[in-house]
Design an enzyme around this catalytic site. Structure first.
Site, PDB file in Angstrom:
ATOM      1  N   GLY A  61       0.845  -1.203   0.000  1.00  0.00           N
ATOM      2  CA  GLY A  61       0.000   0.000   0.000  1.00  0.00           C
ATOM      3  C   GLY A  61       0.876   1.247   0.000  1.00  0.00           C
ATOM      4  O   GLY A  61       0.515   2.278   0.583  1.00  0.00           O
ATOM      5  N   GLY A  66      -0.031   5.342  -1.324  1.00  0.00           N
ATOM      6  CA  GLY A  66      -1.025   6.224  -0.731  1.00  0.00           C
ATOM      7  C   GLY A  66      -0.424   7.413  -0.004  1.00  0.00           C
ATOM      8  O   GLY A  66       0.761   7.735  -0.164  1.00  0.00           O
ATOM      9  N   GLN A  67      -1.267   8.052   0.821  1.00  0.00           N
ATOM     10  CA  GLN A  67      -0.852   9.290   1.493  1.00  0.00           C
ATOM     11  C   GLN A  67       0.389   9.068   2.364  1.00  0.00           C
ATOM     12  O   GLN A  67       1.337   9.834   2.309  1.00  0.00           O
ATOM     13  CB  GLN A  67      -2.009   9.831   2.360  1.00  0.00           C
ATOM     14  CG  GLN A  67      -1.736  11.225   2.884  1.00  0.00           C
ATOM     15  CD  GLN A  67      -2.651  11.646   4.028  1.00  0.00           C
ATOM     16  OE1 GLN A  67      -3.502  10.887   4.491  1.00  0.00           O
ATOM     17  NE2 GLN A  67      -2.466  12.853   4.492  1.00  0.00           N
ATOM     18  N   ASP A  93       2.074  -1.861  -4.372  1.00  0.00           N
ATOM     19  CA  ASP A  93       0.710  -1.323  -4.331  1.00  0.00           C
ATOM     20  C   ASP A  93      -0.084  -2.014  -5.437  1.00  0.00           C
ATOM     21  O   ASP A  93       0.493  -2.665  -6.313  1.00  0.00           O
ATOM     22  CB  ASP A  93       0.738   0.203  -4.563  1.00  0.00           C
ATOM     23  CG  ASP A  93      -0.497   0.901  -4.009  1.00  0.00           C
ATOM     24  OD1 ASP A  93      -0.384   1.607  -2.993  1.00  0.00           O
ATOM     25  OD2 ASP A  93      -1.596   0.743  -4.606  1.00  0.00           O
ATOM     26  N   TYR A 145     -14.677   0.693   8.937  1.00  0.00           N
ATOM     27  CA  TYR A 145     -13.223   0.908   9.006  1.00  0.00           C
ATOM     28  C   TYR A 145     -12.735   0.792  10.456  1.00  0.00           C
ATOM     29  O   TYR A 145     -11.753   0.094  10.745  1.00  0.00           O
ATOM     30  CB  TYR A 145     -12.925   2.294   8.434  1.00  0.00           C
ATOM     31  CG  TYR A 145     -11.518   2.803   8.608  1.00  0.00           C
ATOM     32  CD1 TYR A 145     -10.469   2.279   7.865  1.00  0.00           C
ATOM     33  CD2 TYR A 145     -11.238   3.843   9.491  1.00  0.00           C
ATOM     34  CE1 TYR A 145      -9.173   2.771   8.012  1.00  0.00           C
ATOM     35  CE2 TYR A 145      -9.965   4.349   9.634  1.00  0.00           C
ATOM     36  CZ  TYR A 145      -8.930   3.812   8.896  1.00  0.00           C
ATOM     37  OH  TYR A 145      -7.646   4.300   9.043  1.00  0.00           O
ATOM     38  N   LYS A 202     -10.212  -1.917  12.158  1.00  0.00           N
ATOM     39  CA  LYS A 202      -8.960  -1.543  12.840  1.00  0.00           C
ATOM     40  C   LYS A 202      -8.946  -2.088  14.265  1.00  0.00           C
ATOM     41  O   LYS A 202      -7.904  -2.526  14.764  1.00  0.00           O
ATOM     42  CB  LYS A 202      -8.791  -0.020  12.856  1.00  0.00           C
ATOM     43  CG  LYS A 202      -8.456   0.576  11.494  1.00  0.00           C
ATOM     44  CD  LYS A 202      -7.087   0.137  10.997  1.00  0.00           C
ATOM     45  CE  LYS A 202      -6.746   0.732   9.645  1.00  0.00           C
ATOM     46  NZ  LYS A 202      -5.487   0.243   9.079  1.00  0.00           N
TER      47      LYS A 202
HETATM   48  P1  NAD Z   1      -4.364   5.684   1.237  1.00  0.00           P
HETATM   49  O1  NAD Z   1      -5.772   5.337   0.928  1.00  0.00           O
HETATM   50  O2  NAD Z   1      -3.846   7.007   0.839  1.00  0.00           O
HETATM   51  O3  NAD Z   1      -3.401   4.580   0.632  1.00  0.00           O
HETATM   52  C1  NAD Z   1      -3.672   3.227   0.693  1.00  0.00           C
HETATM   53  C2  NAD Z   1      -2.950   2.547  -0.450  1.00  0.00           C
HETATM   54  O4  NAD Z   1      -3.285   1.163  -0.406  1.00  0.00           O
HETATM   55  C3  NAD Z   1      -3.364   3.075  -1.828  1.00  0.00           C
HETATM   56  O5  NAD Z   1      -2.223   3.438  -2.573  1.00  0.00           O
HETATM   57  C4  NAD Z   1      -4.093   1.901  -2.463  1.00  0.00           C
HETATM   58  O6  NAD Z   1      -3.867   1.794  -3.862  1.00  0.00           O
HETATM   59  C5  NAD Z   1      -3.477   0.729  -1.720  1.00  0.00           C
HETATM   60  N1  NAD Z   1      -4.348  -0.437  -1.722  1.00  0.00           N
HETATM   61  C6  NAD Z   1      -5.692  -0.484  -1.574  1.00  0.00           C
HETATM   62  N2  NAD Z   1      -6.114  -1.752  -1.660  1.00  0.00           N
HETATM   63  C7  NAD Z   1      -5.024  -2.515  -1.840  1.00  0.00           C
HETATM   64  C8  NAD Z   1      -4.819  -3.901  -2.026  1.00  0.00           C
HETATM   65  N3  NAD Z   1      -5.843  -4.765  -2.049  1.00  0.00           N
HETATM   66  N4  NAD Z   1      -3.552  -4.353  -2.181  1.00  0.00           N
HETATM   67  C9  NAD Z   1      -2.515  -3.481  -2.176  1.00  0.00           C
HETATM   68  N5  NAD Z   1      -2.643  -2.161  -2.040  1.00  0.00           N
HETATM   69  C10 NAD Z   1      -3.878  -1.689  -1.881  1.00  0.00           C
HETATM   70  O7  NAD Z   1      -4.174   5.452   2.807  1.00  0.00           O
HETATM   71  P2  NAD Z   1      -3.116   6.156   3.783  1.00  0.00           P
HETATM   72  O8  NAD Z   1      -3.718   7.409   4.258  1.00  0.00           O
HETATM   73  O9  NAD Z   1      -1.779   6.165   3.155  1.00  0.00           O
HETATM   74  O10 NAD Z   1      -3.171   5.138   4.992  1.00  0.00           O
HETATM   75  C11 NAD Z   1      -2.251   4.065   5.126  1.00  0.00           C
HETATM   76  C12 NAD Z   1      -2.622   3.259   6.346  1.00  0.00           C
HETATM   77  O11 NAD Z   1      -2.629   4.116   7.498  1.00  0.00           O
HETATM   78  C13 NAD Z   1      -4.027   2.663   6.288  1.00  0.00           C
HETATM   79  O12 NAD Z   1      -4.007   1.393   6.869  1.00  0.00           O
HETATM   80  C14 NAD Z   1      -4.869   3.603   7.093  1.00  0.00           C
HETATM   81  O13 NAD Z   1      -5.950   2.943   7.674  1.00  0.00           O
HETATM   82  C15 NAD Z   1      -3.883   4.068   8.151  1.00  0.00           C
HETATM   83  N6  NAD Z   1      -4.244   5.369   8.711  1.00  0.00           N
HETATM   84  C16 NAD Z   1      -4.199   6.491   7.937  1.00  0.00           C
HETATM   85  C17 NAD Z   1      -4.548   7.726   8.482  1.00  0.00           C
HETATM   86  C18 NAD Z   1      -4.519   8.989   7.677  1.00  0.00           C
HETATM   87  O14 NAD Z   1      -4.926  10.049   8.191  1.00  0.00           O
HETATM   88  N7  NAD Z   1      -4.045   8.960   6.429  1.00  0.00           N
HETATM   89  C19 NAD Z   1      -4.926   7.797   9.824  1.00  0.00           C
HETATM   90  C20 NAD Z   1      -4.997   6.623  10.573  1.00  0.00           C
HETATM   91  C21 NAD Z   1      -4.614   5.411   9.999  1.00  0.00           C
HETATM   92  N1  SER Z   2      -7.588   9.749   8.754  1.00  0.00           N
HETATM   93  C1  SER Z   2      -8.280   8.508   8.806  1.00  0.00           C
HETATM   94  C2  SER Z   2      -9.674   8.637   8.315  1.00  0.00           C
HETATM   95  O1  SER Z   2     -10.192   9.725   8.389  1.00  0.00           O
HETATM   96  C3  SER Z   2      -8.314   8.014  10.228  1.00  0.00           C
HETATM   97  O2  SER Z   2      -7.916   6.718  10.228  1.00  0.00           O
HETATM   98  O3  SER Z   2     -10.229   7.669   7.903  1.00  0.00           O
END
Ligand code: NAD
Ligand code: SER
Length: 308
Positions: free
Chosen positions: A9, A12-13, A35, A139, A143
């Site tokens: 993954g 992503g962000q 990814d 979600y 988690k």
């Molecule tokens: P995002 O949605 O920006 O990125 C997720 C990535 O996973 C994407 O590039 C997507 O293409 C990839 N993906 C989706 N399904 C997939 C699959 N089946 N196989 C492989 N790749 C796949 O998410 P993010 O913001 O980068 O978050 C990353 C992790 O951190 C997640 O587990 C999210 O729950 C956790 N998280 C994020 C935040 C936040 O504010 N961004 C906060 C809390 C937790």
């Molecule tokens: N930033 C994330 C969301 O809003 C928290 O896991 O889903």
């Protein structure tokens, strides 16, 4: 021994920034980014679906992987559009990673949890580490279950899984991917283009947030600390800052006085209202010396500097 890291993954962000930091720290050859989509990364990258357990196994063998950072998930807002699919990707994905970790005896696994594990039964202010968790989104449910699976694999098989409950993350390097806290990233992209912003949360809805550089540093510090320091095997509370849409707007206005905002709350307001306002992360501070570097003022100044 130098780690060999697989990031799942990675596009992503968080992954976009974490890949760069891990490559800087351990070298290009030490990191494989993966990814569903094709990636442009400073290290080797492959297309990998986390639901494909065979390909995960092949990748571990082929690249002699010793650690996995498992980031792939569907986030809170997007998750509500297809709850069963979200559950499948978030849970089966994690179980594939944990099973791979157990089978190949990997050194360490990182699993990001979230403030979405909290619910209305959780104290809203200064939320403690061991607060009651009754999440209201699919979600959050995934988690919360994921945290318990991580704990189970540690206790039952000795797998060294480490996890953080990230707050909403804000960075200039990448866009947010379908969460309830996305407004706090989007708002900057409107502000620097002199465009008005319509916020999908109400002006007084406070949430815990963290600047991306703090989040990435927390992740690497947690992964590098001695195993004996880790006392929480579900997931650590970590805190950066807390603010409402109105408070971030007022801070941005100090730099961009002509910027305007209005509010049109949608279903994400309900999700945000079920979460908490601020986090007590004293356990992370005590166990592995966590400390954030960015508050609201510093984060806003840095975002505007980079995006302008
Ligand atoms: P995002 O949605 O920006 O990125 C997720 C990535 O996973 C994407 O590039 C997507 O293409 C990839 N993906 C989706 N399904 C997939 C699959 N089946 N196989 C492989 N790749 C796949 O998410 P993010 O913001 O980068 O978050 C990353 C992790 O951190 C997640 O587990 C999210 O729950 C956790 N998280 C994020 C935040 C936040 O504010 N961004 C906060 C809390 C937790
Ligand atoms: N930033 C994330 C969301 O809003 C928290 O896991 O889903």
């Amino acid at each position: 021994m130098k780690p060999k890291i697989l990031i799942i993954g990675a596009g992503g962000q968080i992954g976009t920034v974490l890949v760069e930091s891990l490559v800087k720290r351990y070298g290009t050859g030490a990191v494989i980014a993966s990814d569903l989509k094709e990636l442009q990364t400073p290290c080797a990258s492959i297309q990998l679906d986390v639901l494909d357990a065979n390909k995960i196994a092949q990748t571990i063998e082929q690249h002699q992987i010793t650690q996995i950072y498992h980031l792939a998930a569907i986030l809170s807002a997007k998750g509500e559009q297809n709850p069963i699919r979200t559950w499948n990707i978030n849970m089966e994905g994690l179980l594939n990673v944990l099973e791979a970790g157990r089978t190949f005896n990997l050194d360490k696994i990182f699993y990001p949890s979230s403030i979405a594990v909290f619910g209305k039964a959780t104290p809203k202010v200064n939320t403690p580490q061991d607060a009651p968790l009754v999440p209201e989104t699919v979600y959050g449910i995934s988690k919360e279950a994921g945290e318990n699976w991580c704990n189970y694999y540690y206790k039952r098989y000795g797998l060294d899984v480490r996890s953080l409950r990230y707050p909403g993350l804000i960075g200039y390097q990448s866009l947010a991917g379908g969460g309830t806290t996305d407004y706090a990233v989007d708002i900057f992209h409107y502000a620097v283009k002199n465009k008005d912003y319509t916020c999908f949360l109400n002006k007084d809805t406070r949430l815990p947030m963290m600047y991306m550089s703090d989040a990435v540093r927390a992740t690497i510090e947690l992964m590098e600390t001695d195993k004996s320091n880790i006392k929480i095997r579900t997931s650590y509370n970590v805190s950066g800052m807390s603010f409402s849409p109105e408070e971030i707007y007022n801070e941005i206005k100090k730099h961009l006085p002509n910027f305007n905002i209005d509010y049109k709350a949608d279903y994400r307001e309900e999700i945000a209202r079920s979460w908490v306002e601020s986090i007590n992360d004293s356990q992370a501070r005590k166990d592995w010396n966590w400390k954030e570097q960015y508050d609201l003022e510093k984060m806003v100044a840095d975002m505007i500097k980079h995006l302008s």
